[in-house]
Design a protein around this motif. Structure first.
Motif, PDB file in Angstrom:
ATOM      1  N   TYR A 226      -1.426  11.861   5.425  1.00 11.94           N
ATOM      2  CA  TYR A 226      -0.651  11.284   4.438  1.00 11.94           C
ATOM      3  C   TYR A 226       0.566  11.826   3.778  1.00 11.94           C
ATOM      4  N   GLU A 227       1.521  11.816   4.010  1.00 10.61           N
ATOM      5  CA  GLU A 227       2.938  12.357   3.600  1.00 10.61           C
ATOM      6  C   GLU A 227       3.683  11.331   2.599  1.00 10.61           C
ATOM      7  N   PRO A 228       3.674  11.411   1.399  1.00  7.94           N
ATOM      8  CA  PRO A 228       4.428  10.509   0.533  1.00  7.94           C
ATOM      9  C   PRO A 228       5.715  10.224   1.052  1.00  7.94           C
TER      10      PRO A 228
ATOM     11  N   ASN B 293       2.155   7.997   8.661  1.00 12.35           N
ATOM     12  CA  ASN B 293       1.869   9.005   7.638  1.00 12.35           C
ATOM     13  C   ASN B 293       2.480   8.651   6.313  1.00 12.35           C
ATOM     14  N   SER B 294       3.507   7.997   6.394  1.00 13.63           N
ATOM     15  CA  SER B 294       4.098   7.168   5.073  1.00 13.63           C
ATOM     16  C   SER B 294       3.179   6.598   4.284  1.00 13.63           C
ATOM     17  N   TYR B 295       2.056   6.033   4.476  1.00 14.70           N
ATOM     18  CA  TYR B 295       1.383   4.932   3.971  1.00 14.70           C
ATOM     19  C   TYR B 295      -0.031   5.381   3.602  1.00 14.70           C
ATOM     20  N   LYS B 296      -0.391   5.381   2.177  1.00 18.60           N
ATOM     21  CA  LYS B 296      -1.448   5.903   1.708  1.00 18.60           C
ATOM     22  C   LYS B 296      -2.878   4.958   1.862  1.00 18.60           C
ATOM     23  N   TYR B 297      -2.738   3.950   1.859  1.00 14.94           N
ATOM     24  CA  TYR B 297      -4.204   3.028   2.077  1.00 14.94           C
ATOM     25  C   TYR B 297      -3.952   2.197   3.494  1.00 14.94           C
TER      26      TYR B 297
ATOM     27  N   ASP C 181      -2.869   2.815  -8.322  1.00 15.45           N
ATOM     28  CA  ASP C 181      -1.283   3.024  -7.539  1.00 15.45           C
ATOM     29  C   ASP C 181      -1.403   1.856  -6.593  1.00 15.45           C
TER      30      ASP C 181
ATOM     31  N   THR D  53       7.128   5.145  -2.234  1.00 18.44           N
ATOM     32  CA  THR D  53       6.381   5.362  -3.706  1.00 18.44           C
ATOM     33  C   THR D  53       7.337   4.946  -4.534  1.00 18.44           C
TER      34      THR D  53
ATOM     35  N   LEU E 277       2.117   0.514  -0.638  1.00 12.79           N
ATOM     36  CA  LEU E 277       1.659   1.771  -0.224  1.00 12.79           C
ATOM     37  C   LEU E 277       0.492   1.576   0.765  1.00 12.79           C
TER      38      LEU E 277
ATOM     39  N   GLU F 145      -7.520   6.256   3.887  1.00 12.18           N
ATOM     40  CA  GLU F 145      -8.351   5.738   2.891  1.00 12.18           C
ATOM     41  C   GLU F 145      -8.102   4.069   2.926  1.00 12.18           C
TER      42      GLU F 145
END
Length: 290
Positions: free
Chosen positions: A143-145, A25-29, A72, A150, A79, A61
């Motif tokens: 997703y959870e930053p 969940n820490s990764y956006k892509y 970003d 980040t 990320l 994503e």
């Protein structure tokens, strides 16, 4: 005793599952390659497109490697997780497994093996991929930053700014040196009253030695292929031979050329390399495939 042992195993599994989900969940892509190693062509049987589709279906994503990345992600490659699908050995079954690696090439997640008994490759790969994605679906990704990831964005931008500033200083310094060299050459070659013309060969020798010290950038008419490296890309020809190494900047589609006073940027649909030849600003079009 058996019940207690089973409870311990179940508890360990739950903790492992929660930890895995938390880290995912820490990764956006998710970056999906254009071709997996077990395939011969890019997106053969539409397996890579299917992989991207399934990642998006389950909340991620996903982007194809080499495509236009979000701003970003350009500034912070950590990320994203890099995805890979590997083929396991099997006599009567097609077996595929999904791996996710972070920006340091560390494995963050491995799916269960997806299987299919179909004989036709296109059908078998499709079914095996979908079967392996049951592990991805079970993660219930959201997703959870994560500040540890980040925050790298700020660090990488600061480093990029420092590199750009240093390159600009270096460019200015080299331009000043070129001007001084030209002034010296003009002064030497300028005829003086009472000076015999025999002195001309010395002027010619000075010009040759100065020019040989100036880096020369030659245009490339053939296709150059971009290969990702730590802080940018290396551009190789079909040999393959490394022609340029280019570094990221804070500007989209603008790169600094390592070892040369030059920049490469996108102009319309073309890639252009720009550099100084003496006091003249030169431009050449490059055929780059990212």
């Amino acid at each position: 005793m058996k019940t207690k042992f089973f409870s311990i195993i179940l508890t360990c599994f739950v903790i492992s599952s929660v930890f895995s989900q938390s880290s995912i969940n820490s990764y956006k892509y998710i970056i999906v390659p254009e071709r997996f190693d077990f395939l011969k062509e890019k997106d053969q049987y539409q397996i890579n497109s299917l992989t991207q589709f399934l990642f998006n279906k389950y909340g991620f994503e996903a982007v194809i490697q080499g495509s236009d990345y979000p701003e970003d992600l350009i500034g912070n490659r950590c990320l994203a997780l890099n995805s890979d699908v590997t083929k396991e050995s099997g006599v009567f079954k097609t077996k595929l497994k999904i791996e996710l690696r972070d920006c340091n090439d560390k494995i963050v997640f491995t799916s269960k093996i997806g299987e299919s008994r179909e004989k036709e490759f296109k059908v078998a790969y499709n079914l095996a991929i979908r079967d392996a994605f049951r592990s991805i679906e079970a993660l219930n990704y959201k997703y959870e930053p994560n500040e540890n990831i980040t925050s790298l964005n700020t660090t990488s931008k600061s480093q990029a700014n420092a590199e750009v500033s240093e390159e600009i200083k270096q460019l200015k310094k080299e331009i000043q040196n070129l001007k001084k060299e030209k002034e010296v050459v003009n002064e030497v070659t300028k005829p003086k009253v009472g000076t015999p013309k025999v002195a001309k060969p010395k002027a010619k020798t000075v010009v040759q030695s100065k020019v040989s010290e100036t880096p020369v950038i030659q245009g490339v008419s053939n296709v150059l292929y971009a290969q990702a490296i730590g802080n940018g890309f290396q551009l190789v020809d079909s040999s393959p031979k490394v022609i340029y190494r280019i570094k990221h900047t804070n500007l989209k589609d603008v790169f600094l050329v390592e070892g040369n006073s030059a920049v490469i940027y996108k102009k319309g649909n073309d890639w252009v390399i720009e550099y100084y030849s003496g006091n003249t600003l030169e431009q050449e079009t490059l055929n780059i495939k990212f």
